[in-house]
Design a protein around this motif. Structure first.
Motif, PDB file in Angstrom:
ATOM      1  N   ASN A  99       2.790  -6.133 -10.661  1.00  7.56           N
ATOM      2  CA  ASN A  99       1.538  -6.735 -11.127  1.00  7.56           C
ATOM      3  C   ASN A  99       0.375  -5.770 -10.938  1.00  7.56           C
ATOM      4  OD1 ASN A  99       0.099  -9.127 -12.131  1.00  7.56           O
ATOM      5  ND2 ASN A  99      -0.883  -9.105 -10.129  1.00  7.56           N
ATOM      6  N   THR A 100       0.367  -5.077  -9.796  1.00  9.43           N
ATOM      7  CA  THR A 100      -0.678  -4.069  -9.542  1.00  9.43           C
ATOM      8  C   THR A 100      -0.622  -2.947 -10.569  1.00  9.43           C
ATOM      9  OG1 THR A 100      -0.583  -4.541  -7.165  1.00  9.43           O
ATOM     10  CG2 THR A 100      -1.594  -2.462  -7.832  1.00  9.43           C
ATOM     11  N   LYS A 101       0.591  -2.596 -10.964  1.00 12.53           N
ATOM     12  CA  LYS A 101       0.777  -1.520 -11.936  1.00 12.53           C
ATOM     13  C   LYS A 101       0.654  -2.005 -13.386  1.00 12.53           C
ATOM     14  CE  LYS A 101       1.539   1.887  -9.111  1.00 12.53           C
ATOM     15  NZ  LYS A 101       0.619   3.055  -9.071  1.00 12.53           N
ATOM     16  N   ILE A 114       2.367   1.742  -3.495  1.00 15.29           N
ATOM     17  CA  ILE A 114       1.356   2.183  -4.466  1.00 15.29           C
ATOM     18  C   ILE A 114       0.985   3.649  -4.256  1.00 15.29           C
ATOM     19  CG2 ILE A 114      -1.043   1.841  -5.193  1.00 15.29           C
ATOM     20  CD1 ILE A 114      -0.661  -1.142  -4.545  1.00 15.29           C
ATOM     21  N   THR A 174       0.833  -1.207   0.000  1.00 14.91           N
ATOM     22  CA  THR A 174       0.000   0.000   0.000  1.00 14.91           C
ATOM     23  C   THR A 174       0.864   1.252   0.000  1.00 14.91           C
ATOM     24  OG1 THR A 174      -1.734  -1.175   1.218  1.00 14.91           O
ATOM     25  CG2 THR A 174      -1.813   1.236   1.243  1.00 14.91           C
ATOM     26  N   SER A 211       4.477  -8.152  -6.678  1.00 11.62           N
ATOM     27  CA  SER A 211       3.099  -7.699  -6.424  1.00 11.62           C
ATOM     28  C   SER A 211       2.907  -6.256  -6.875  1.00 11.62           C
ATOM     29  CB  SER A 211       2.768  -7.824  -4.935  1.00 11.62           C
ATOM     30  OG  SER A 211       2.809  -9.164  -4.518  1.00 11.62           O
ATOM     31  N   TYR A 212       3.898  -5.430  -6.632  1.00 11.41           N
ATOM     32  CA  TYR A 212       3.799  -4.013  -7.023  1.00 11.41           C
ATOM     33  C   TYR A 212       3.670  -3.891  -8.542  1.00 11.41           C
ATOM     34  CZ  TYR A 212       5.129   0.766  -8.135  1.00 11.41           C
ATOM     35  OH  TYR A 212       5.150   2.033  -8.647  1.00 11.41           O
TER      36      TYR A 212
END
Length: 477
Positions: A65-67, A33, A30, A62-63
């Motif tokens: 992938n989120t982006k 992001i 979090t 994870s970062y």
């Protein structure tokens, strides 16, 4: 490695409780992001990349992938696998191999290796991927109900198990293994009823599947019972698949008073099944008292379908140069779009892992059959975005096992650029993707004629697009 596809599938398949499915929010993710300072963000990302802690590299995966930065995500995942051969990234890759495998015997071997390799890792104890891997293995067993049920029954999470049986029921139903599909979805219904006395949204979703399987197995009375229960409890006006099932069951039981208005609408929409069309005259006579005037009325319904399709397609015509791809067919022959100059060409981009692609194939076969004697109309089925080790064999086996008479071309991944050239040339963002190209090499329609429509509507769409493309091309437009 098709991690993006796997992430999407797992998101759909994951059926743990809400808290377990989402898990607690990762404060570090979090923070990354929400970081507004670009300099500070860059420094944090570099620090994570250089870290010798697996958790840091997992956070970085994870970062990205989120982006939606697949290139960086995959790069970090590769680094993590190098540093931690039996860690989380390697775990993900091994699961992806099970997901991608289509041979059941080979997949069972991969599953056993997966468990042997990662099962003793305390960091992975109880990980949902162990359950998910069982589902992936189960659905590779075709015409082997015992194995399918064996692997599904081995799923430990009870909530996920209930859903997994329903997912497998969809898979087997699509393969026309109707007896097994009925058995699997009945298990989901029974489990759902055991967990709650209240009819849930999941229960009604399962009941729809069950009704379809019962219809396929000619158990019309029981199927109609479940279909009527769903119809009484929900607004299903937008669920065309269920409406088709419900109508087919009504017709099978000769309940014409209720079925007749639905039959009319189904024919006008081009969704009517062969059974509906075959019994429409009997329903007309039962409702009207005789079959007088039936022939003219039936013609008027089909005319309405034709008018509707034509009016909609005229508005959607485009005129863009088509990309002149060069690929090979299943026998290794080189094929280019320019080989078909002067002909109307229909391209259908697909893959064996793409459910919606395969769902449209019975309709596409009907269209291919309609134009099989027209030398100036060509259908090309371009297999792209492959995910298996031998995509040529995979695609060929699927087409031959389903007895499709398709001209299949292979848009294989370029070893240097890692891209599928034909798909890139047509700027695909997803599949299925369909294009109608006129004789001058211009795209006239794209991504039309999907599987949402019935067979009549689908073939009428394709036929009208071909006619319009020919007409505009002959006029020099």
């Amino acid at each position: 490695m098709k991690l993006k596809t796997l992430f999407i599938l797992l998101a759909g398949l994951s059926a743990l409780t809400a808290s377990a499915q989402r898990g607690p929010a990762n404060p570090k993710l979090t923070e990354l992001i929400n970081q507004k300072d670009s300099v500070a963000l860059k420094q944090s990302l570099e620090t994570l990349y250089k870290s010798n802690e697996e958790e840091d590299l997992s956070l970085l995966v994870s970062y990205y992938n989120t982006k939606r930065n697949a290139t960086r995500r995959d790069e970090v995942a590769r680094l993590s696998r190098q540093k931690f051969p039996d860690g989380l990234a390697a775990f993900d890759e091994a699961l992806n191999e099970i997901y991608s495998e289509t041979d059941a015997v080979e997949n069972e071997k991969k599953y056993k290796q997966f468990v042997a390799r990662f099962g003793a890792n305390p960091k992975l104890a109880g990980h949902r991927y162990f359950d998910t891997s069982k589902y992936f293995v189960a659905v590779t067993f075709k015409n082997n109900p015992e194995k399918v049920i064996e692997y599904l029954s081995g799923i430990k999470d009870t909530v996920y198990k209930t859903k997994a049986f329903s997912y497998a029921a969809r898979e087997t139903y699509a393969r026309k293994e109707y007896v097994l599909a009925e058995k699997l979805i009945k298990k989901s219904i029974d489990d759902e009823l055991k967990s709650s006395s209240v009819r849930s949204a999941d229960y009604y979703a399962y009941a729809k599947q069950y009704a379809a399987a019962l219809y396929a197995n000619k158990k019309y009375t029981e199927g109609l019972k479940y279909a009527k229960e769903v119809a009484a409890a929900q607004d299903n006006s937008k669920d065309l698949a269920f409406n088709d099932t419900y109508l087919n069951l009504l017709v099978a039981k000769s309940q014409y008073n209720e079925a007749y208005p639905l039959m009319e609408e189904s024919i006008k929409q081009g969704r009517a099944s062969a059974e509906v069309k075959a019994q429409f005259k009997a329903a007309y006579a039962a409702v009207k008292g005789s079959d007088q005037g039936f022939a003219d009325y039936e013609k008027s319904l089909y005319a309405q379908l034709k008018e509707k399709v034509s009016a909609e397609l005229v508005k959607k015509m485009i005129n863009e140069p088509a990309f002149n791809f060069t690929v090979q067919d299943l026998k290794g022959k080189t094929v280019s779009l320019s080989d078909y100059k002067g002909k109307t060409v229909i391209l259908d981009f697909w893959a064996t892992w793409c459910g919606p692609c395969k769902a449209s194939f019975p309709h596409m076969q009907a269209a291919v059959t309609k134009f099989k004697n027209d030398p100036n109309v060509v259908f090309l089925f371009i297999h792209t975005w492959e995910t298996v080790a031998d995509p040529v064999k995979d695609a060929g086996n699927y087409i031959s096992s389903n007895k499709y008479t398709f001209n299949v071309l292979m848009d294989l991944k370029d070893p240097a650029t890692k891209s599928n050239k034909a798909a890139s040339g047509y700027k695909l963002s997803g599949i299925p993707a369909k294009f109608v190209i006129d004789g001058k090499g211009n795209i006239r329609f794209r991504s039309l004629g999907n599987s949402a429509g019935g067979n009549d509507a689908f073939v009428e769409e394709i036929s009208t697009m071909i006619a319009l493309a020919r007409s505009e091309s002959s006029l020099g437009k």
